[in-house]
Design an enzyme around this catalytic site. Sequence first.
Site, PDB file in Angstrom:
ATOM      1  N   TYR A  17      34.947  33.244  49.916  1.00 12.61           N
ATOM      2  CA  TYR A  17      34.095  34.139  49.132  1.00 12.61           C
ATOM      3  C   TYR A  17      34.767  34.450  47.794  1.00 12.61           C
ATOM      4  CZ  TYR A  17      37.242  37.071  51.911  1.00 12.61           C
ATOM      5  OH  TYR A  17      38.340  37.581  52.534  1.00 12.61           O
TER       6      TYR A  17
ATOM      7  N   HIS B 177      44.917  33.965  41.531  1.00 12.82           N
ATOM      8  CA  HIS B 177      43.616  34.119  40.889  1.00 12.82           C
ATOM      9  C   HIS B 177      43.447  33.240  39.651  1.00 12.82           C
ATOM     10  CE1 HIS B 177      42.245  37.424  43.347  1.00 12.82           C
ATOM     11  NE2 HIS B 177      43.436  37.960  43.236  1.00 12.82           N
TER      12      HIS B 177
END
Length: 331
Positions: free
Chosen positions: A259, A307
Amino acid sequence: MRLSVQKLVCVIILLSAIICTITLNKDPYYEDLKKIVNITFTEGFLRKEPCGCLEGCLAATEDEWFKNRFRDDIPPLLSLGNSELPDNITNWWQHLQGTKTKTEYKQAIEELFKVIPKEGHYRDAGPDRCRTCAVVGNSGNLLESHYGPLIDNNDFVIRMNKGPVEGFEDDVGSKTTHRIMYPESAVHLDNTTHLVLLPFKLLDIEWVTSALTTGRIKKTRFKVIDKLQANKDKVMVMHPTFMHYVHTTWLHIKARRSYPSTGFLALMFGLHICDEVNVFGFGADSRGTWYHYFEGLPKRFRGTGKHSGGLETTAIKELTKRNIITVYKGW
Ligand code: C5P
């Protein structure tokens, strides 16, 4: 107060009409001019502008790449009326972090909306709205940025997880209208801030109901805040359908049990509830180091972190290149 494009055009036309009346009322072209002014004036009222921003907005963009992806029919937030999930969304969302049944989901939703407001929010795009959003991530690139006033200048300031304000006002601002978080990242809120819960599992929805009432749930993946300080009337829950849309349409990810990050979901949330989106505190700093602004520079170079790179960074770069969002990267 912001002046909408439509109102400004009306004021200009009215002023022109008055000047014309004073200066040209003996002119042979006066009657024709009067007709033109009347038509434009009426058209101005009848035409539905996509937004009220003077310098354009997301909804007014002609960018095909963006228009092919942007779905304003998908509600970003759950309401009692829109909570039913299609089978494909149930299959994705209900299996992200554990398996639950449709009946359990229905029960959790019923309990949730006994506690938080039932109605939908922010489906108000149109000619009278020019809402600006600052989406503030937790990157160390905010340190010494002096972005505080720039951030606070936005109508909505959306922060996430534990990112603090106290002691960092000069760089991150002091206003918080929304804080996006999930049970494991939750912090107590003041009475004016909207909590936007990211539900990665059904237990997260059950947790928010409990945390605002009995405090029954004390552990999700690990020990969490059982009694949360937050204004119940300002609590919102991101829609699983919206999370799935971000995952598949914006990131083109088909994999189950994966996700989008909090930051990317927050950015997409901003894109769907605001007319202008300004992004702060995303990505590594200018040395390529990934860290939180509230933890200080790591002693050892930690690389660009989990990230960086990847599909989210590519999507953010594309949105920036196409002038859909503005990203402030620090210095
Ligand atoms: O670390 P945390 O998940 O609390 O950070 C919230 C969001 O801020 C991340 O999902 C990411 O989008 C952004 N962030 C970042 N670079 C950092 C730290 C956080 O882009 N160094």
